[in-house]
Write a protein that holds these residues in place. Sequence first.
Motif, mmCIF file in Angstrom:
data_model
loop_
_atom_site.group_PDB
_atom_site.id
_atom_site.type_symbol
_atom_site.label_atom_id
_atom_site.label_comp_id
_atom_site.label_asym_id
_atom_site.label_seq_id
_atom_site.Cartn_x
_atom_site.Cartn_y
_atom_site.Cartn_z
ATOM 1 N N LEU A 10 -5.008 -1.369 5.844
ATOM 2 C CA LEU A 10 -4.872 -0.876 4.474
ATOM 3 C C LEU A 10 -6.074 -0.005 4.106
ATOM 4 O O LEU A 10 -5.912 1.101 3.594
ATOM 5 N N LYS A 11 -7.262 -0.492 4.369
ATOM 6 C CA LYS A 11 -8.464 0.274 4.036
ATOM 7 C C LYS A 11 -8.520 1.586 4.818
ATOM 8 O O LYS A 11 -8.903 2.624 4.276
ATOM 9 N N SER A 12 -8.107 1.544 6.073
ATOM 10 C CA SER A 12 -8.077 2.752 6.894
ATOM 11 C C SER A 12 -7.070 3.763 6.339
ATOM 12 O O SER A 12 -7.359 4.965 6.268
ATOM 13 N N ALA A 13 -5.901 3.282 5.945
ATOM 14 C CA ALA A 13 -4.874 4.167 5.370
ATOM 15 C C ALA A 13 -5.378 4.800 4.081
ATOM 16 O O ALA A 13 -5.188 6.003 3.856
ATOM 17 N N LEU A 14 -6.018 4.015 3.238
ATOM 18 C CA LEU A 14 -6.562 4.552 1.993
ATOM 19 C C LEU A 14 -7.598 5.636 2.282
ATOM 20 O O LEU A 14 -7.620 6.686 1.619
ATOM 21 N N GLN A 15 -8.436 5.399 3.273
ATOM 22 C CA GLN A 15 -9.463 6.378 3.635
ATOM 23 C C GLN A 15 -8.809 7.662 4.138
ATOM 24 O O GLN A 15 -9.196 8.760 3.729
ATOM 25 N N LYS A 16 -7.805 7.540 5.015
ATOM 26 C CA LYS A 16 -7.127 8.722 5.558
ATOM 27 C C LYS A 16 -6.421 9.508 4.453
ATOM 28 O O LYS A 16 -6.340 10.731 4.505
ATOM 29 N N LEU A 17 -5.896 8.796 3.469
ATOM 30 C CA LEU A 17 -5.199 9.441 2.348
ATOM 31 C C LEU A 17 -6.167 9.901 1.253
ATOM 32 O O LEU A 17 -5.739 10.446 0.243
ATOM 33 N N GLU A 18 -7.452 9.637 1.491
ATOM 34 C CA GLU A 18 -8.500 9.972 0.524
ATOM 35 C C GLU A 18 -8.228 9.346 -0.843
ATOM 36 O O GLU A 18 -8.395 9.971 -1.886
ATOM 37 N N LYS A 123 5.875 6.134 -5.397
ATOM 38 C CA LYS A 123 5.766 7.285 -4.502
ATOM 39 C C LYS A 123 4.435 7.176 -3.760
ATOM 40 O O LYS A 123 3.405 6.876 -4.365
ATOM 41 N N ASP A 124 4.455 7.381 -2.478
ATOM 42 C CA ASP A 124 3.276 7.276 -1.608
ATOM 43 C C ASP A 124 2.716 5.853 -1.538
ATOM 44 O O ASP A 124 1.548 5.654 -1.215
ATOM 45 N N GLY A 125 3.560 4.847 -1.833
ATOM 46 C CA GLY A 125 3.148 3.457 -1.695
ATOM 47 C C GLY A 125 2.949 3.099 -0.230
ATOM 48 O O GLY A 125 3.414 3.800 0.670
ATOM 49 N N LEU A 126 2.264 2.003 0.002
ATOM 50 C CA LEU A 126 1.899 1.598 1.358
ATOM 51 C C LEU A 126 2.510 0.253 1.739
ATOM 52 O O LEU A 126 2.600 -0.641 0.909
ATOM 53 N N VAL A 127 2.913 0.153 2.995
ATOM 54 C CA VAL A 127 3.381 -1.104 3.572
ATOM 55 C C VAL A 127 2.518 -1.372 4.796
ATOM 56 O O VAL A 127 2.323 -0.481 5.624
ATOM 57 N N GLY A 128 2.003 -2.588 4.903
ATOM 58 C CA GLY A 128 1.213 -2.968 6.070
ATOM 59 C C GLY A 128 1.647 -4.331 6.559
ATOM 60 O O GLY A 128 1.871 -5.231 5.752
#
Length: 162
Positions: A10-18, A123-128
């Motif tokens: 999750l933290k990595s995805a947030l970082q990649k998505l800025e 929109k642009d929600g995340l699933v992990g």
Amino acid sequence: RGHILVYDALKSALQKLEKSTSSIQQVVDLGCGTGLLGELIANDMPSAIVSGVDLSRRMVDISRQRRSRNGDDVYASVAVSDAAEYLSTRNERSVDCILASDVFIYVGDIEKILGESARVLVKDGLVGFTVESFDFHREDKDSRGLKLLSCGRFGHSKKYIH
């Protein structure tokens, strides 16, 4: 260990998505168990409202007692329910992030859960989530990439997940 993998992803995805951690307002923790993943989120994303769900009343009772390092409840709410049924009660486009740590190995077919996740995510929600993977072979064509493994857990191939 699964809770750490999901949290790090999750933290990595947030970082990649800025995106900052404060961009996550509503989190659903599927199969929350004792609340290990919820606690990581509550400690690092204190503005997030975390809702948990688990089939086991005992796990729900334990997770309701879990506190963040500030002493706050980790979960705003915790329900005893099936993951897909729980998600079906949530409003459309109402959740920023849906997480499931060491859950799908016990569920097997996760299509309904992922379908409901798509419905409730913004929109642009995340699933992990974590899965126990296995190498899909053409001779396994009856499995669709989903298989009960010899260890008693369900395995999900890349073919199935994609």
